[in-house]
Scaffold this active site. Structure first.
Site, PDB file in Angstrom:
ATOM      1  N   HIS A  38       0.846  -1.199   0.000  1.00 23.75           N
ATOM      2  CA  HIS A  38       0.000   0.000   0.000  1.00 23.75           C
ATOM      3  C   HIS A  38       0.878   1.245   0.000  1.00 23.75           C
ATOM      4  CE1 HIS A  38       1.237  -0.279   4.187  1.00 23.75           C
ATOM      5  NE2 HIS A  38       1.004   1.028   4.256  1.00 23.75           N
ATOM      6  N   HIS A 124       5.355   5.988  -1.106  1.00 20.07           N
ATOM      7  CA  HIS A 124       6.178   4.798  -1.349  1.00 20.07           C
ATOM      8  C   HIS A 124       5.401   3.552  -0.935  1.00 20.07           C
ATOM      9  CE1 HIS A 124       6.745   5.573   2.937  1.00 20.07           C
ATOM     10  NE2 HIS A 124       6.999   4.275   3.064  1.00 20.07           N
TER      11      HIS A 124
HETATM   12  P1  ATP Z   1       4.618  -3.182  11.598  1.00 22.60           P
HETATM   13  O1  ATP Z   1       4.593  -1.926  12.444  1.00 22.60           O
HETATM   14  O2  ATP Z   1       3.970  -4.351  12.239  1.00 22.60           O
HETATM   15  O3  ATP Z   1       5.956  -3.488  11.060  1.00 22.60           O
HETATM   16  P2  ATP Z   1       3.315  -1.523   9.643  1.00 22.60           P
HETATM   17  O4  ATP Z   1       4.389  -0.520   9.913  1.00 22.60           O
HETATM   18  O5  ATP Z   1       2.954  -1.763   8.236  1.00 22.60           O
HETATM   19  O6  ATP Z   1       3.689  -2.917  10.303  1.00 22.60           O
HETATM   20  P3  ATP Z   1       1.706   0.209  11.177  1.00 22.60           P
HETATM   21  O7  ATP Z   1       2.862   0.505  12.088  1.00 22.60           O
HETATM   22  O8  ATP Z   1       0.350   0.113  11.758  1.00 22.60           O
HETATM   23  O9  ATP Z   1       1.975  -1.126  10.395  1.00 22.60           O
HETATM   24  O10 ATP Z   1       1.737   1.337  10.046  1.00 22.60           O
HETATM   25  C1  ATP Z   1       0.722   1.497   9.076  1.00 22.60           C
HETATM   26  C2  ATP Z   1       1.258   2.368   7.966  1.00 22.60           C
HETATM   27  O11 ATP Z   1       1.627   3.659   8.479  1.00 22.60           O
HETATM   28  C3  ATP Z   1       2.531   1.836   7.314  1.00 22.60           C
HETATM   29  O12 ATP Z   1       2.534   2.240   5.958  1.00 22.60           O
HETATM   30  C4  ATP Z   1       3.647   2.535   8.046  1.00 22.60           C
HETATM   31  O13 ATP Z   1       4.790   2.685   7.255  1.00 22.60           O
HETATM   32  C5  ATP Z   1       3.025   3.897   8.304  1.00 22.60           C
HETATM   33  N1  ATP Z   1       3.552   4.493   9.539  1.00 22.60           N
HETATM   34  C6  ATP Z   1       3.670   3.892  10.740  1.00 22.60           C
HETATM   35  N2  ATP Z   1       4.153   4.740  11.661  1.00 22.60           N
HETATM   36  C7  ATP Z   1       4.369   5.921  11.022  1.00 22.60           C
HETATM   37  C8  ATP Z   1       4.845   7.198  11.428  1.00 22.60           C
HETATM   38  N3  ATP Z   1       5.216   7.456  12.685  1.00 22.60           N
HETATM   39  N4  ATP Z   1       4.912   8.160  10.488  1.00 22.60           N
HETATM   40  C9  ATP Z   1       4.548   7.932   9.215  1.00 22.60           C
HETATM   41  N5  ATP Z   1       4.071   6.760   8.780  1.00 22.60           N
HETATM   42  C10 ATP Z   1       3.978   5.759   9.656  1.00 22.60           C
END
Ligand code: ATP
Ligand code: MG
Length: 174
Positions: A38, A124
């Site tokens: 995504h 990205h």
């Molecule tokens: P995991 O944390 O289990 O590795 P994930 O990062 O895909 O998986 P989430 O942390 O819930 O799951 O994040 C959801 C989306 O938001 C992802 O695309 C992640 O890159 C983005 N994301 C997470 N934290 C941040 C942040 N602090 N700032 C910007 N984007 C974020």
């Protein structure tokens, strides 16, 4: 609830991107499951459930007023961020309307109690996680053209077998 706004590649593109990754990139990290590919528009983080309805309404109003256009992205750049340790695929350039949409959604989230996300917006798709070195140049350059006629609000669920994203709501683009 852990929330974010994002764009979902159509299933054919997601399949092609995952296939390209699996053929062209060495396994320097954990591959993101195809279903999870995504493009984040705005990460909200923890938002309390009772704010969800208001967030929904605010986004609906915003979309009705601003009519954000459909987006086409040419994904042709491979990148690496050492801090989160990810390899990603993204466009070299993107429209002001996409950057504006990301900014607006982030603000609508902040208005409902979200802490907001980090830094400057850079669209990205994360391909590999847990990478501690950049990917070597691929033999076949990536080139994927994706069209988006809607965006989604996702809830992120951490499970024993990894993270899953649930689409809570969608709004049209264009
Ligand atoms: P995991 O944390 O289990 O590795 P994930 O990062 O895909 O998986 P989430 O942390 O819930 O799951 O994040 C959801 C989306 O938001 C992802 O695309 C992640 O890159 C983005 N994301 C997470 N934290 C941040 C942040 N602090 N700032 C910007 N984007 C974020
Ligand atoms: Mg995360």
């Amino acid at each position: 609830m852990r929330l974010f706004f994002g764009l979902q590649p159509d299933s054919e593109s997601a399949l092609a991107i995952a296939a390209w990754r699996d053929r062209q990139l060495p396994l320097i990290g954990r591959p993101v499951p195809e279903a999870n590919l995504h493009i984040t528009l705005a990460f909200l983080g923890d938002v309390s459930a009772h704010r969800l309805e208001r967030l929904d309404q605010a986004v609906g109003q915003f979309v009705a007023q601003k009519r954000p256009p459909g987006e086409v992205l040419t994904l042709n750049q491979l990148g690496y961020w050492p801090r989160p340790g990810i390899c990603w695929l993204g466009p070299q350039a993107w429209s002001d309307s996409l950057a504006g949409l990301a900014r607006s959604l982030s603000r609508l989230g902040t208005a409902q109690g979200s802490k907001g996300d980090r830094g400057k917006y850079r669209p990205h798709i994360t391909l590999l996680r847990g990478c501690d070195s950049p990917p070597p140049a691929a033999a076949s350059e990536p080139l994927f053209k994706l069209s988006f006629d809607h965006f989604n609000l996702y809830q992120s669920h951490q499970g024993r077998t990894g993270v899953t994203y649930q689409v809570l709501e969608s709004w049209p683009l264009g």
